[in-house]
Design a protein around this motif. Sequence first.
Motif, short mmCIF file in Angstrom:
data_model
loop_
_atom_site.label_atom_id
_atom_site.label_comp_id
_atom_site.label_asym_id
_atom_site.label_seq_id
_atom_site.Cartn_x
_atom_site.Cartn_y
_atom_site.Cartn_z
N ARG A 154 -13.05 7.93 20.10
CA ARG A 154 -12.12 8.58 20.11
C ARG A 154 -11.07 8.09 21.48
O ARG A 154 -11.78 7.70 22.30
CB ARG A 154 -11.91 10.08 20.41
N TYR A 155 -9.71 8.00 21.20
CA TYR A 155 -8.88 7.60 22.24
C TYR A 155 -8.77 8.94 23.10
O TYR A 155 -8.55 10.01 22.53
CB TYR A 155 -7.65 7.29 21.84
N LEU A 156 -8.89 9.01 24.43
CA LEU A 156 -8.83 10.09 25.33
C LEU A 156 -7.67 10.24 26.07
O LEU A 156 -7.66 9.51 27.26
CB LEU A 156 -10.22 10.36 26.31
N GLU A 157 -6.73 11.10 25.72
CA GLU A 157 -5.50 11.34 26.60
C GLU A 157 -5.91 11.60 28.05
O GLU A 157 -5.25 11.21 28.93
CB GLU A 157 -4.55 11.98 25.72
N ARG A 158 -6.77 12.39 27.96
CA ARG A 158 -6.96 12.91 29.40
C ARG A 158 -7.49 12.07 30.70
O ARG A 158 -7.23 12.10 31.52
CB ARG A 158 -8.38 14.06 29.24
N VAL A 159 -8.17 10.76 30.00
CA VAL A 159 -8.66 9.93 30.76
C VAL A 159 -7.54 8.94 31.45
O VAL A 159 -7.52 8.67 32.56
CB VAL A 159 -9.41 8.94 29.92
N ILE A 160 -6.29 8.92 30.40
CA ILE A 160 -5.20 8.39 31.08
C ILE A 160 -4.49 9.16 31.89
O ILE A 160 -3.92 8.59 33.08
CB ILE A 160 -4.14 7.92 29.55
#
Length: 418
Positions: A84-90
């Motif tokens: 998954r792409y993790l928006e929280r990481v960005i």
Amino acid sequence: MSLKHKGSLSACRGAFLPLLLVVTTAAFSSQTQASQQLMTEVDARAAEEVRYANFHQWLSEFRRYAANQGVSEATLASAFDGLRYLERVIELDRYQPEFVRPIWQYLDTAVSSTRINNGREKFAAHRDTARQMEQRYGVPAEIIVAIWGIESNYGSNFGDFSTLESLATLAYDGRRRDFARNELLAALRIIDQGDIAADRMKGSWAGAMGHTQFIPSSFEAYAVDGDNDGRRDIWGSIPDVMASTANYLARAGWQTGQPWGAEVALPDDFNYAQTGHKSSAEWAAQGVRAVSGELPSFENAAVIVPAGANGPAFIVGPNFRAILRYNNATSYALAVATLADAIAGRDGITQSWPRDEAPLTRDDVRTLQQRLNNAGYSVGTADGIMGPNTQAGLRAFQRDQGLVPDGFATQSLLERLR
């Protein structure tokens, strides 16, 4: 109908029409706001769908690249299927704290009484392993335990982010994409070698892994199989954790038998602009003396004042620099060193920190830099970071003002620069 009633009706109509106009306008405005909000939400969902589609396209391309670099299809499937792409990481990657945290606040947490007591308990529980690694690598057992404590609070908080998802997200959309891309490939090689399964590779949002927070390239370079089970497991094996940490420091230049440094007292006329390294004898000739006992015998040492002339001072040798290789921040290295001393029962820092000094925000530092530049003390771009150029310019300003030129930025100096 009488003229009287007609007049009353006309008056009612006259009063009702503005009210109707207000109600109609409010309803129209509400409908417009709702429509605008809906369009914003639609646009946001559309942008998110495009971003995710582009991410998965990028991931497919990277998967082919990794295969060409020799990563097996079995590893790629376990690593990337369902990733998954993790928006929280960005969000975390782009977060900039408002305040520059003073070193004493960092040490209050990093070397708290709770962490010291927990460190002593962990040391006692794993004494044989820690001493074994000390014998093998020459790094004191308490230093190994202290790094474990600072990095993950002795394994209680090393993060539950998927390292693969974090690094893939950062490689696609982060601030340091090439770095994250290289780390992602290293993570795949680690899985391919059988050290850890993809679903067990956990750590921080930034890709640091396990009890002692190795990034994948550091794992490849320094991780050690301490329990001889054929795998390097810094997530579940304390012998592997301790061996890997000790090996890292040994390879970073740790000198067996030497201390990290010592707290010192400085003479009133000490030159804070000195940036070079000198022997302990040379520092002693300048009037530098140990707060307790004798100065450590260093051939190559520096004197540091992390909070300026009003705070504690330290002489630090090669082993302090080895800790900096683990994390290149003076506050970090001092935390490891003083936590290790506390775990081993040695005295802590005796001089007081200047706690009455209010911390500078990043905007404050930028303002400080702008004012130094405007006053003719060239410090370069106003970027909000207290680098060497800013400290040199600040020391020159302090010297011209008849102040102790220690290069330590404070609110009072910022006000003086007005």
